[in-house]
Design a protein around this motif. Structure first.
Motif, short mmCIF file in Angstrom:
data_model
loop_
_atom_site.label_atom_id
_atom_site.label_comp_id
_atom_site.label_asym_id
_atom_site.label_seq_id
_atom_site.Cartn_x
_atom_site.Cartn_y
_atom_site.Cartn_z
N PRO A 1 19.70 39.84 56.07
CA PRO A 1 18.54 39.05 55.63
C PRO A 1 17.33 39.37 56.52
N ALA A 2 16.14 39.12 55.99
CA ALA A 2 14.92 39.37 56.76
C ALA A 2 14.98 38.57 58.06
N GLY A 3 14.76 39.28 59.17
CA GLY A 3 14.75 38.62 60.48
C GLY A 3 16.11 38.50 61.13
N ARG B 1 20.13 35.85 47.14
CA ARG B 1 19.72 35.43 48.49
C ARG B 1 18.20 35.41 48.58
N TYR B 2 17.70 34.38 49.17
CA TYR B 2 16.26 34.33 49.42
C TYR B 2 16.07 34.01 50.90
N GLY B 3 15.12 34.69 51.52
CA GLY B 3 14.90 34.44 52.95
C GLY B 3 13.49 34.77 53.36
N GLU B 4 13.18 34.40 54.58
CA GLU B 4 11.81 34.55 55.06
C GLU B 4 11.83 34.83 56.56
N PHE B 5 10.93 35.69 56.99
CA PHE B 5 10.76 35.97 58.42
C PHE B 5 9.29 35.77 58.74
N LYS B 6 9.01 34.81 59.62
CA LYS B 6 7.64 34.49 59.98
C LYS B 6 7.40 34.87 61.43
N PHE C 1 25.46 35.27 61.20
CA PHE C 1 25.38 36.57 60.53
C PHE C 1 25.75 37.73 61.45
N GLN C 2 25.11 37.79 62.62
CA GLN C 2 25.34 38.95 63.49
C GLN C 2 26.79 39.04 63.95
N GLU C 3 27.35 37.94 64.32
CA GLU C 3 28.69 38.01 64.89
C GLU C 3 29.77 38.20 63.85
N ARG C 4 29.63 37.53 62.71
CA ARG C 4 30.75 37.50 61.77
C ARG C 4 30.49 38.19 60.44
N LEU D 1 8.83 33.08 66.40
CA LEU D 1 9.52 33.76 65.30
C LEU D 1 10.39 32.75 64.58
N GLN D 2 10.36 32.79 63.28
CA GLN D 2 11.25 31.95 62.48
C GLN D 2 11.88 32.80 61.39
N ALA D 3 13.13 32.60 61.17
CA ALA D 3 13.79 33.30 60.06
C ALA D 3 14.82 32.37 59.45
N TRP D 4 14.95 32.46 58.16
CA TRP D 4 15.98 31.68 57.47
C TRP D 4 16.38 32.39 56.19
N TYR D 5 17.56 32.07 55.71
CA TYR D 5 17.97 32.55 54.40
C TYR D 5 18.95 31.56 53.80
#
Lengths: 220, 525
Positions: free
Chosen positions: B270-272, B459-464, B254-257, B431-435
């Motif tokens: 996305p979250a995280g 899109r669904y995602g979570e940041f723990k 995500f960050q790079e592209r 820390l965990q994040a996914w989407y």
């Protein structure tokens, strides 16, 4: 510090391995002194069309070849080579296609007036289906797909019974030769499929192939 | 001897441009030169010897009457004979298609031009361009001959009239309108518009210097300028590019592209995965990266970077943004390997390991004031940071399906942080994040000129966050986005997004959910 040295050593070995692999591959190829992409002109453009359709859409929408001129594509694709981790040879092929397409746009947009309107192509020989298939599978296939249904969003389904191929030959040839953007489509088809060294006869051959392959004759 | 008549204008154009070529930096005089003409067209083929670079020779193909830029079709690093052979093959191909070819220097064509004949081939008659195009198929070159004519033979090196340095201004801009409802309180904002110009400067095919800034206006009306990246890409090899400077982190996708708003399918990260998230944003250092073609289509990619690495954040978490200096002597190593069995399917794995060093005093501008310096009872310590992640993308036809997962742990650390009294001991942080995200372009199911440009997205995602209550309270969330893109052009999009956020670690009494509606216009240029 030891860790850093290990990392640097590992990186150097990785780079050396890549160089060695490429060198060995080149040394086994006939004509190894050729430049990877420029050595095989048409094939590079054909590969580039496919690579452009395949790789650029991995992250973003395909941008029309007419958005930039050839020099700008040269720089832009070099940037994308790094960002997308494209092998240099693949990036070179994409450059060949985009730069060719940009030049074709320029060439046909400044072409003599007789090209501007729908032309009559009665002077062309009847299409050669075999040669048309060859050209289609080299260039057109990148966007239209082997099955003619389109590989990227917005490309029309050539196999549809009421699709583009029901139009008369002269109109289709005009669009193929000059380039064409369908209403609502995000991107234009570049003139001559983005390959300025193809000829009008080549395009007539491609049209003959598509009509035979998809079984669609011009409407009345 | 046969003298060939060349239209005056075309001859002048060829002579003039030949002069340019002769004096073009880096190109010596042509070693061999041919002119191929029909009644209305002239083309020239020249074998030239570059003054610099690794090439021994190049074949220059020019079509001045057709308005096409000059093209280098072939080059050789070893043999002049290769270029001469290729030039003659091209001459033969053009002759076979009705061109009348002569050899000699262009400025001496009229006086000493010689017709070229290939083996067993009589000189072709001069024909008009119209006649050439109307020749019966039986007389047209066979397909094998056509293959010898360079098709779209623009060189990957450079077009002939290019200078050594080329540049390109790219980037993106966006503006967003946000309606937010949190616990019954609704706010509306035209959020900060952003302008991210990117500059690409290329020297030959050796180095590309690229940089991008982010210019935006904050809520206080001040203009913020941040350097996203500034890097030199040195092209070592077909499969290896050395990057030095400040670069976007290669960890994940995500960050790079994907973060530019005209590429991102939704209005924000996305979250995280945005700022202050678990995904590294950028680093300063060096990186080796590239891709290797396997077979006809499969590609393996790699990126390995060494940089200053993360630092302890204001909250006591980990900040993954580039710093022009290191807080310790341990460099962070990060990278990603990817594999594309098919161009439309990519899977990847990422990693980062490094150290962060605790600080004696938290210096962030948001730090709570501490009335009196507390006695230092603990010395700041270092802590290991380990991060790994996996990602996958399926991008075929109208489908754009993505998944990313990142997991980071930071060992216990003694450090000052926002709100701490002097140096305190913080436990292990995880820390965990996914989407997961699916987008679908309607062009697959309709030809309607407006409808086909729409693209629904979910899109669904979570940041723990575990191990740092303050950060968990602020940032831990589950987020659902439902959006609709309307593509005005391939890189211009107008979108509306509904966003439902559940803050999973808020204290009792604090707002635990937010519903937002975002309207955004994004333009990539």
């Amino acid at each position: 510090m030891k860790k850093l040295l290990l990392i640097l050593t590992g990186s150097a070995l990785l780079a050396a391995g890549a160089v060695l692999t490429q060198t060995m591959a080149q040394s086994t190829e006939p004509g190894a002194n050729k430049a990877p992409a420029a050595s095989d002109g048409g094939a590079a453009a054909a590969r580039g069309a496919k690579a452009w359709a395949n790789h650029c859409s991995r992250c973003h929408n395909l941008r029309s070849p007419s958005e930039l001129n050839a020099e700008l594509w040269d720089v832009s694709v070099q940037h994308m080579r790094v960002r997308a981790n494209l092998p240099g040879s693949v990036a070179d092929d994409i450059k060949v296609f985009l730069m060719s397409s940009a030049m074709a746009e320029k060439q046909y947009s400044s072409a003599p007036p007789q090209r501007a309107a729908t032309a009559s192509f009665a002077y062309l020989a009847p299409g050669d289906v075999v040669h048309g298939k060859e050209i289609f599978s080299q260039t057109c296939i990148a966007c239209h797909g082997a099955d003619g249904k389109g590989t990227i969003p917005g490309v029309p389904d050539l196999t549809a019974a009421d699709g583009r191929l029901v139009n008369p030959d002269d109109l289709l040839l005009t669009n193929i030769i000059k380039g064409y953007q369908s209403e609502g489509s995000l991107m234009a088809m570049p003139p001559m499929g983005g390959n300025p060294d193809l000829t009008e006869q080549d395009m007539a051959d491609v049209l003959a192939y598509m009509r035979k392959e998809y079984g669609i004759a011009p409407g009345k | 001897m046969r003298h060939k008549k060349i239209p005056a204008l075309s001859t002048a154009a060829l002579l003039a441009s030949t002069s340019v070529i002769l004096f073009m930096p880096g190109l010596a005089a042509a070693q061999a030169s041919y002119v191929c003409s029909t009644k209305s067209l002239d083309r020239s083929i020249e074998v030239v010897q570059p003054d610099y670079g690794s090439a021994v020779c190049k074949v220059l193909y020019r079509k001045p009457d057709e308005g096409a830029p000059d093209q280098f079709l072939w080059r050789s690093n070893q043999s002049m004979a290769f270029c001469e052979e290729k030039a003659q093959e091209l001459v033969a191909s053009l002759t076979a298609t009705g061109f009348d070819c002569t050899e000699g220097k262009i400025d001496a064509v009229i006086a000493s031009a010689q017709p070229i004949q290939t083996k067993g081939q009589a000189p072709a008659p001069t024909v008009t361009n119209a006649a050439l195009k109307s020749q019966p198929l039986a007389q047209a070159p066979q397909s094998s001959d056509k293959q010898n004519v360079p098709m779209g033979g623009v060189p990957y090196q450079r077009v002939a009239n290019q200078t050594d340095t080329s540049w390109h201004l790219a980037g993106y801009a966006d503006a967003t309108f946000v309606v937010s409802n949190m616990d019954g309180t609704t706010t509306t904002d035209f959020s900060a518009a952003r302008f991210n110009p990117g500059f690409h400067f290329q020297y030959k095919d050796l180095i590309l210097l690229e940089a991008e800034a982010e210019i935006s206006v904050n809520a206080d009306g001040e203009t913020d300028v941040e350097l996203e990246y500034a890097q030199a890409d040195i092209f070592l090899h077909d499969n290896a590019t050395l990057v030095v400077g400040q670069f976007l982190s290669p960890v994940g996708q995500f960050q790079e592209r994907l973060h530019p708003t005209w590429i991102n399918r939704l209005a924000d990260a996305p979250a995280g995965f945005g700022h202050d998230g678990v995904q590294p944003a950028s680093d300063v250092g060096a990186m080796l990266r590239g891709g290797i073609l396997i077979g006809e289509e499969a590609i393996a990619t790699y990126a390995i970077a060494v940089g200053n690495g993360p630092r302890i954040s204001h909250e006591g978490g980990v900040a993954f943004e580039a710093k022009g200096g290191d807080d310790n002597s341990n460099k962070a190593v990060s990278g990603r390997v990817g594999f594309l069995p098919f161009p439309y399917l990519e899977v990847g794995g990422s990693f980062l390991f490094g150290d962060v060093t605790g600080v004696e005093e938290e210096a962030g501008h948001d730090a709570d004031p501490v009335p009196m310096p507390a006695p230092v009872v603990l010395e700041p310590t270092d802590a290991k940071v380990m991060l790994w992640g996996a990602d996958a993308a399926y991008t075929r036809g109208p489908w754009n399906v993505r998944f990313e997962y990142l997991n980071m742990t930071r060992d216990p650390i003694a450090t000052a942080f926002e709100g701490s009294v002097g140096v305190e001991m913080l436990p292990e942080l995880e820390l965990q994040a996914w989407y997961a995200q699916i987008a679908y372009r309607l062009s697959e199911i309709t030809d309607h000129q407006i409808l086909q440009r729409f693209e629904p997205v979910v899109r669904y995602g979570e940041f723990k966050v575990s191990g740092l209550d303050e950060l968990a309270e602020e940032a831990a969330e589950e987020r659902l986005d439902v959006g609709l893109n309307y593509w005005i052009a391939p890189s211009i999009v107008a979108r509306g997004v509904g966003q439902w956020r559940d803050f999973t670690d808020r204290e009792v009494g604090e707002p635990s959910s937010e519903t937002r509606f975002l309207l955004q216009l994004a333009y990539g240029f």
